[in-house]
Structures are given as C-alpha cells and as structure tokens.
Scaffold this active site. Structure first.
Site, mmCIF file in Angstrom:
data_model
loop_
_atom_site.group_PDB
_atom_site.id
_atom_site.type_symbol
_atom_site.label_atom_id
_atom_site.label_comp_id
_atom_site.label_asym_id
_atom_site.label_seq_id
_atom_site.Cartn_x
_atom_site.Cartn_y
_atom_site.Cartn_z
ATOM 1 N N ASP A 8 0.861 -1.130 0.075
ATOM 2 C CA ASP A 8 -0.072 -0.031 -0.063
ATOM 3 C C ASP A 8 0.984 1.138 -0.075
ATOM 4 O O ASP A 8 1.896 1.377 1.105
ATOM 5 C CB ASP A 8 -0.948 -0.080 1.304
ATOM 6 C CG ASP A 8 -2.221 1.006 1.114
ATOM 7 O OD1 ASP A 8 -2.451 1.629 0.076
ATOM 8 O OD2 ASP A 8 -2.690 1.039 2.110
ATOM 9 N N ASP A 103 -2.866 2.353 -6.270
ATOM 10 C CA ASP A 103 -1.770 2.484 -4.988
ATOM 11 C C ASP A 103 -1.604 1.372 -4.157
ATOM 12 O O ASP A 103 -0.947 1.496 -3.246
ATOM 13 C CB ASP A 103 -2.115 3.821 -4.309
ATOM 14 C CG ASP A 103 -3.437 3.827 -3.454
ATOM 15 O OD1 ASP A 103 -3.978 2.872 -3.788
ATOM 16 O OD2 ASP A 103 -3.645 4.887 -2.779
ATOM 17 N N GLU A 104 -2.482 0.282 -4.470
ATOM 18 C CA GLU A 104 -2.400 -0.857 -3.653
ATOM 19 C C GLU A 104 -2.538 -2.422 -4.367
ATOM 20 O O GLU A 104 -3.283 -2.241 -5.505
ATOM 21 C CB GLU A 104 -3.166 -0.881 -2.194
ATOM 22 C CG GLU A 104 -4.728 -0.949 -2.717
ATOM 23 C CD GLU A 104 -5.469 -0.854 -1.494
ATOM 24 O OE1 GLU A 104 -5.028 -1.601 -0.583
ATOM 25 O OE2 GLU A 104 -6.459 -0.171 -1.250
#
Length: 352
Positions: A8, A103-104
């Site tokens: 993350d 983003d993860e």
C-alpha cells in the site's frame, strides 16, 4: 501455507506531488476537487492528516479543519506513470499480482525464489526499489492469508512493514478488533458489540448458527475471518465490474429528507472510490438500492456515462415513492456499473 504480500503506497497522490515539488513536503497538502464545486478529498499528506483531513471528506470541511491547506486538483497521468513503474517492480518477483487500485495490490510470492523464498525480504526489497527508483514510500503487510496481509500493511505506516507468520495467526486474532475485518462498518460493529462481541477471539467462542441468524451470509464471513480462514486466491485477471457504497442504519427511516441527506453523504464516498479505482473511464450505469425493514429490497438503475448526483437523487426519489409502500428503510446504497469488461481488463493490465 501461502505467502501473501499486501503493498500500500503511502498517501500516494500527495506523495507524487511532494516528490515533484519539494516545497510541498512539509505543509498540509490534499488532492481533490474545489470547495466551490462541492468537491471531495482524494488523499491528504500526513501534515494535513494531523488536522483531521482525510480522504472522502468534503473539501469545504477540510478547509474548516485546516484553513492553510494547499489543495491541488491532481495529475492522473503522473500517478498512472508511477503506478506502472511500481507494477513493473512487483513483476520482478511474481506474476501473481492483484491490483486493488492505483496505489495498492496483493502479491502471491509463495513460489518465488527471490530472496531465498523469504516473503519478508521480498517485501523489503520491493519497498527499497520503490524508494530508490521512484523516490516514494510504500508500506507492506505479509501474512499467509489476504485479509491479514491487508491489516498488517496498516500497522507500521508510513514506510514500514509488518509480518504475521502462520504460528502468529491465532495470537494475533485473539485481540484483533472485529472493526478491522473488511466489511465491518460502524453499524455492524455496534450490532456485534450489543451481542458482547468486540474481538475475533470472542467470535471464536460464539456459535456459527447465531452469527448466521443475526448477520445472514456475512455471519459466515465473520466466523471464517475470526478463525483465520480466507481462501480467496490472488486474481491477476481480476475484473472489477462495479463500485458501490452502502450504509445500514441503526434505526429505520421513514422520511425522504433523511434518505436524501444520507445519499448526499454516500455520494461523496462513491465519488472518491470511483476516482481511485477508475479515474478516467466512463461508467455504464449508476443506481440506488433501498432495503426495507422486512429485508425486501429494490434496486433502480439509470444508463448514463458520468456519475451524477442529481440523477441518483432522482432515481432514489422514484424508488422511495413507488416501491416503499410506507415501509421503513434500513439500508441505502449507491453503485455504478463499469463500462466494458475489455476496457476494464485493459485498465488493470495497464495498472491504471
């Protein structure tokens, strides 16, 4: 057992902006829509978070909490470029990558020979590569199952990692708050607390039949997660078909004004989630779900390529007038159906 890593990025959009303009590094910064246009915050850096600014918050509220906040509209092309580079780093270690958003992502490194097969060292190397190649930081969680890897990634933020080994699963679960389980929101947490259930350890002693009685199918999910069971595989070709938000109410509502206010609140969260998952592609349909006190429900949809609050309110009002039949409403939800499976596949393969 499997070796799952959840990576993350730390306040990703804001971090890209701070990297590209160091003057922003130590001041409260947020990415989002303008307060004049009733925008919402997509993400905020840590100086802004100290004032209480957070994602999905109305921009106007963010400025009330932090008048000196610097607000940027965001540069999706820059975020997508960074995401693609991050995806390439992941691919050095495993082809089993399941992106959740820009983003993860989950990674299954069970069969990876890198770092002597150590998931802990692989996560460390990935984070070091992201830092050295992109000048960005990431946090990671390592565990044998998906939901624990995701929880673990939050425990040493920012720029850290946390490992849960197979032998540590049961001790970790004993005191883990049920609110940490994905899907357990404030209302569900209160219902659990009313039954004397606050931790996973307490669920382990509670009959499954009772959980099913109180929570339906989600009762089994609660029971399984509390026992360390999560058999979901990493899905590299995962196609996200919809994005939605919903809220179960502590008390049924009977007036349209209360429903309208709740939709206003849910819309901000839906807008934020959609921007994160699907920033620049159109949608196919948007709709509203109402669940009544007798657990019957109605879903109304409208074909329209752009998320529109006025349309959602109109759909909801029609459902309220035509389908409610004087019943109390116990749940309100909003959702969008994504445009096209092939476009969605390309979105995920291109990591944005």
């Amino acid at each position: 057992m499997r070796k799952i890593i959840h990576v993350d990025m730390d306040c990703f959009f804001a971090a890209v902006e701070m990297r590209d303009d160091p003057r922003l590094r130590d001041i409260p910064l947020a990415i989002g829509g303008s307060k004049e246009r009733r925008g919402v915050i997509s993400t905020a850096n840590y100086p802004a978070r100290r004032y209480g600014v957070r994602s999905a918050m109305p921009t106007a509220m963010a400025f009330k909490l932090c008048p000196q906040l610097t607000l940027l509209p965001g540069r999706m092309a820059a975020y997508k470029e960074a995401s693609q580079h991050i995806r390439e780093i992941f691919a050095r270690y495993t082809p089993l990558i399941e992106p959740l958003s820009l983003d993860e992502a989950y990674l299954d490194v069970s069969d990876s020979l890198a770092c002597g097969g150590s998931a802990t060292l692989i996560a460390q190397e990935i984070r070091q590569s992201i830092a050295s190649e992109l000048n960005l930081t990431a946090s990671a969680g390592i565990a044998p199952i998906k939901f624990l890897a995701k929880i673990a990634s939050e425990l040493n933020k920012p720029n850290g990692q946390y490992v849960i080994t197979p032998n540590q699963i049961q001790p970790f679960l004993q005191d883990l708050p049920l609110s940490k389980i994905p899907g357990v929101g404030a209302v569900t947490a209160k219902r659990l607390q009313a039954l004397g259930l606050v931790t996973c350890g307490e669920i382990q002693k509670y009959p499954l039949a009772e959980l099913l009685k109180h929570f339906g199918k989600f009762g089994r999910v609660l029971w399984e997660r509390s026992h360390g069971i999560d058999e979901r595989e990493i899905s590299p070709d995962r196609l996200r078909k919809s994005v939605g938000v919903e809220k179960t109410l502590a008390e049924d509502i009977y007036d349209w004004e209360s429903c309208e206010a709740l939709i206003e609140e849910l819309y901000l969260e839906l807008e934020t989630r959609l921007r994160k998952v699907k920033p620049d592609l159109h949608i196919a349909r948007q709709g509203v779900k109402l669940k009544f006190h007798d657990f019957q429900q109605t879903t109304q949809e409208h074909t329209w390529p752009v998320l529109n609050k006025a349309d959602l309110l109109q759909i909801a009002h029609a459902a309220w007038n035509e389908r409610r039949a004087e019943r109390g409403v116990r749940l309100v939800g909003l959702h969008v159906t994504l445009l096209d499976p092939q476009l969605e596949r390309q979105l995920l393969l291109d990591w944005g």
